[in-house]
Write a protein that holds these residues in place. Structure first.
Motif, PDB file in Angstrom:
ATOM      1  N   ILE A   1       0.831  -1.204   0.000  1.00 49.15           N
ATOM      2  CA  ILE A   1       0.000   0.000   0.000  1.00 49.15           C
ATOM      3  C   ILE A   1       0.866   1.254   0.000  1.00 49.15           C
ATOM      4  O   ILE A   1       0.592   2.233  -0.712  1.00 49.15           O
ATOM      5  N   ALA A   2       1.931   1.228   0.808  1.00 49.39           N
ATOM      6  CA  ALA A   2       2.820   2.393   0.856  1.00 49.39           C
ATOM      7  C   ALA A   2       3.478   2.634  -0.492  1.00 49.39           C
ATOM      8  O   ALA A   2       3.631   3.786  -0.948  1.00 49.39           O
ATOM      9  N   GLU A   3       3.902   1.566  -1.182  1.00 48.96           N
ATOM     10  CA  GLU A   3       4.531   1.723  -2.482  1.00 48.96           C
ATOM     11  C   GLU A   3       3.536   2.215  -3.525  1.00 48.96           C
ATOM     12  O   GLU A   3       3.890   3.000  -4.413  1.00 48.96           O
ATOM     13  N   ARG A   4       2.295   1.744  -3.423  1.00 49.19           N
ATOM     14  CA  ARG A   4       1.301   2.129  -4.413  1.00 49.19           C
ATOM     15  C   ARG A   4       0.811   3.566  -4.207  1.00 49.19           C
ATOM     16  O   ARG A   4       0.555   4.297  -5.174  1.00 49.19           O
ATOM     17  N   THR A   5       0.611   4.002  -2.976  1.00 52.98           N
ATOM     18  CA  THR A   5      -0.009   5.300  -2.688  1.00 52.98           C
ATOM     19  C   THR A   5       0.986   6.375  -2.306  1.00 52.98           C
ATOM     20  O   THR A   5       0.648   7.572  -2.312  1.00 52.98           O
ATOM     21  N   GLY A   6       2.184   6.001  -1.925  1.00 55.84           N
ATOM     22  CA  GLY A   6       3.144   6.996  -1.458  1.00 55.84           C
ATOM     23  C   GLY A   6       2.957   7.394  -0.019  1.00 55.84           C
ATOM     24  O   GLY A   6       3.666   8.294   0.462  1.00 55.84           O
ATOM     25  N   GLN A   7       2.045   6.812   0.681  1.00 51.84           N
ATOM     26  CA  GLN A   7       1.837   7.109   2.095  1.00 51.84           C
ATOM     27  C   GLN A   7       2.941   6.454   2.927  1.00 51.84           C
ATOM     28  O   GLN A   7       3.558   5.472   2.528  1.00 51.84           O
ATOM     29  N   ALA A   8       3.148   7.031   4.104  1.00 58.85           N
ATOM     30  CA  ALA A   8       4.166   6.492   5.004  1.00 58.85           C
ATOM     31  C   ALA A   8       3.718   5.135   5.545  1.00 58.85           C
ATOM     32  O   ALA A   8       2.570   4.972   5.977  1.00 58.85           O
ATOM     33  N   ALA A   9       4.621   4.166   5.523  1.00 59.00           N
ATOM     34  CA  ALA A   9       4.287   2.821   5.998  1.00 59.00           C
ATOM     35  C   ALA A   9       3.869   2.801   7.466  1.00 59.00           C
ATOM     36  O   ALA A   9       2.933   2.090   7.841  1.00 59.00           O
ATOM     37  N   PRO A  10       4.537   3.591   8.376  1.00 65.29           N
ATOM     38  CA  PRO A  10       4.072   3.561   9.774  1.00 65.29           C
ATOM     39  C   PRO A  10       2.630   4.044   9.920  1.00 65.29           C
ATOM     40  O   PRO A  10       1.890   3.518  10.756  1.00 65.29           O
ATOM     41  N   HIS A  11       2.241   5.036   9.132  1.00 63.16           N
ATOM     42  CA  HIS A  11       0.865   5.522   9.221  1.00 63.16           C
ATOM     43  C   HIS A  11      -0.129   4.455   8.764  1.00 63.16           C
ATOM     44  O   HIS A  11      -1.173   4.249   9.385  1.00 63.16           O
ATOM     45  N   ILE A  12       0.206   3.781   7.687  1.00 65.00           N
ATOM     46  CA  ILE A  12      -0.696   2.718   7.197  1.00 65.00           C
ATOM     47  C   ILE A  12      -0.758   1.566   8.197  1.00 65.00           C
ATOM     48  O   ILE A  12      -1.834   1.007   8.480  1.00 65.00           O
ATOM     49  N   GLY A  13       0.405   1.189   8.760  1.00 65.05           N
ATOM     50  CA  GLY A  13       0.408   0.110   9.747  1.00 65.05           C
ATOM     51  C   GLY A  13      -0.404   0.448  10.973  1.00 65.05           C
ATOM     52  O   GLY A  13      -1.132  -0.389  11.516  1.00 65.05           O
ATOM     53  N   ALA A  14      -0.325   1.713  11.445  1.00 64.63           N
ATOM     54  CA  ALA A  14      -1.105   2.121  12.612  1.00 64.63           C
ATOM     55  C   ALA A  14      -2.589   2.115  12.304  1.00 64.63           C
ATOM     56  O   ALA A  14      -3.415   1.779  13.157  1.00 64.63           O
ATOM     57  N   ALA A  15      -2.944   2.487  11.060  1.00 66.93           N
ATOM     58  CA  ALA A  15      -4.356   2.504  10.707  1.00 66.93           C
ATOM     59  C   ALA A  15      -4.941   1.107  10.600  1.00 66.93           C
ATOM     60  O   ALA A  15      -6.092   0.864  10.994  1.00 66.93           O
ATOM     61  N   LEU A  16      -4.144   0.152  10.078  1.00 68.29           N
ATOM     62  CA  LEU A  16      -4.667  -1.200   9.864  1.00 68.29           C
ATOM     63  C   LEU A  16      -4.524  -2.089  11.098  1.00 68.29           C
ATOM     64  O   LEU A  16      -5.385  -2.941  11.360  1.00 68.29           O
ATOM     65  N   TYR A  17      -3.457  -1.921  11.855  1.00 64.78           N
ATOM     66  CA  TYR A  17      -3.167  -2.866  12.929  1.00 64.78           C
ATOM     67  C   TYR A  17      -2.932  -2.191  14.270  1.00 64.78           C
ATOM     68  O   TYR A  17      -2.480  -2.839  15.216  1.00 64.78           O
ATOM     69  N   GLY A  18      -3.241  -0.921  14.370  1.00 68.82           N
ATOM     70  CA  GLY A  18      -3.058  -0.233  15.628  1.00 68.82           C
ATOM     71  C   GLY A  18      -4.203  -0.485  16.596  1.00 68.82           C
ATOM     72  O   GLY A  18      -5.152  -1.222  16.307  1.00 68.82           O
ATOM     73  N   PRO A  19      -4.149   0.138  17.760  1.00 65.60           N
ATOM     74  CA  PRO A  19      -5.217  -0.031  18.754  1.00 65.60           C
ATOM     75  C   PRO A  19      -6.516   0.617  18.264  1.00 65.60           C
ATOM     76  O   PRO A  19      -6.497   1.488  17.398  1.00 65.60           O
TER      77      PRO A  19
END
Length: 421
Positions: A378-396
């Motif tokens: 997702i980060a490679e496709r959208t250019g978004q930061a990987a930590p932000h995507i990880g927090a959104a999908l797998y965060g609390p």
């Protein structure tokens, strides 16, 4: 975005298109059905499947009753009250036939019911004048075996597998063997004169100087050894001596040669169980043995009948839904339930699951792709930061409704970016 947004994760059916007809089906008149369907619903002729479904329960009960009756007959024995290898018993399991044959040959048969009586009779007959026969039916103890080992005369152990180290110290039991017709395969006169016999039961390791006969898998099922003027013979089973098996192959000759080698045969048998010494018989003592089996069969029949009649659910019936609920209404209703219960964790989990299911195939990833692979793609496709995507999908889960709305908005934004790229 309202709290109803978590419904995007649910696989709700899509609302009907404007050209697909009314949302709720109208009444169906008989003219709308085909003639074949009308005929199928009005047919009352019995079918093979219907007859089987209606009668299989009774057939099962009848089968159980028959099997129980047969088991009762088999387990109940012949009904003659016979005891295994009793020289006075004429039933199939008795030894009266062998006793009569030995008496006809001039052998004196002395039935005894205790080890002490057997030792006394052997002492009167002398060391070379008797053979002591011990069968598998007699309940030997270690003390009995020690006393029998010291009894003078020959010893014939028919099917005895207990305390061999005392009765026949050098004979070792190996394993069980199937009872069938076997050839002697040895030079023992008692076996060679008898020829083939229906024997087996157990196999042994014959010691040095002993003779092993009727082998099974290379091990003998009959071992005979003579030491100090005394012969000790061990057989794997004693069924060949019973009235049932005596006439098969050379069983009668083998039994007579082994048991009639001496002028006197001391036959150790199980003592009869007499009536109770204290008081008359009780009520249960007067009930015939077959009544208990009849009660068990009746109980099983009633139990199966109750299970059969109680489980009358019938076939599954499909019905038309009275109304059709649009997908948007279902999503909104579920979102309100989440909001009423403050189930932000469930709502966030539904959002994330739906997002993953929709985005994963667009990225060309397999359904079982791990979290790292999905976040990096997702980060490679959208250019978004990987930590932000990880927090959104797998965060609390979000702490409040504002956080839940923000999460939904961010995931919606990311999903659009994936679709555009």
């Amino acid at each position: 975005m309202s709290p109803a947004a978590p419904g995007r994760a649910d696989a709700a059916p899509a609302p009907p298109s404007p050209g697909s007809g009314p949302a709720a089906p109208g009444p169906v008149t008989p003219s709308q059905g085909s003639a074949s369907s009308v005929a199928a619903t009005t047919s009352v002729s019995p079918t093979a499947a219907g007859l089987w479904r209606g009668g299989r329960g009774m057939l099962l009960v009848a089968l159980v009753v028959v099997v129980g009756a047969v088991a009762g007959v088999l387990l109940g024995g012949s009904g003659q009250g016979g005891r295994l290898l009793d020289p006075a018993d004429a039933s199939l399991s008795g030894g009266r036939g062998l006793a009569r044959l030995l008496q006809a040959q001039g052998v004196r048969v002395l039935p005894v019911t205790s080890v002490a009586e057997a030792a006394a009779q052997a002492g009167r007959a002398g060391p070379a004048g008797s053979t002591l026969l011990v069968t598998s039916a007699f309940p030997l103890t270690a003390g009995d075996a020690g006393r029998l080992a010291a009894v003078p005369g020959d010893l014939l152990l028919a099917g005895v597998g207990r305390h061999l180290r005392l009765l026949a110290p050098d004979v070792t039991l190996v394993r069980e063997a199937r009872v069938r017709s076997r050839e002697p395969g040895c030079g023992l006169p008692a076996a060679t004169r008898a020829g083939s016999a229906h024997v087996g039961g157990m196999t042994y390791v014959a010691p040095a100087g002993a003779v092993g006969c009727y082998p099974s898998g290379g091990r003998p099922t009959l071992v005979s050894r003579s030491t100090g003027g005394r012969t000790v013979t061990v057989t794997g089973d004693d069924a060949f001596m019973t009235n049932l098996r005596l006439a098969e192959d050379g069983n009668a000759a083998l039994a007579m040669n082994l048991a009639g080698a001496r002028p006197t045969l001391i036959w150790l048998t199980v003592p009869e169980t007499g009536p109770p010494a204290d008081g008359p018989a009780g009520f249960y003592d007067l009930v015939p043995e077959g009544v208990s089996w009849a009660v068990v069969q009746l109980f099983l029949a009633v139990l199966l009948l109750a299970l059969w009649r109680g489980r009358r659910l019938g076939p599954v019936v499909t019905e038309r839904l009275p109304v059709v609920v649009r997908a948007a209404e279902t999503v909104e209703g579920r979102a309100r339930l989440y909001r009423a219960r403050r189930a932000r964790d469930r709502a966030a989990a539904a959002l994330r699951e739906g997002f993953t299911d929709r985005v994963t195939p667009r990225l060309g990833l397999p359904s079982g792709a791990g979290a790292d692979a999905l976040v990096n793609a997702i980060a490679e496709r959208t250019g978004q930061a990987a930590p932000h995507i990880g927090a959104a999908l797998y965060g609390p889960p979000p702490a409040d409704e504002a956080g839940l709305v923000a999460l939904a908005a961010y995931m919606d934004f990311v999903e659009r970016q994936v679709g555009k790229s």
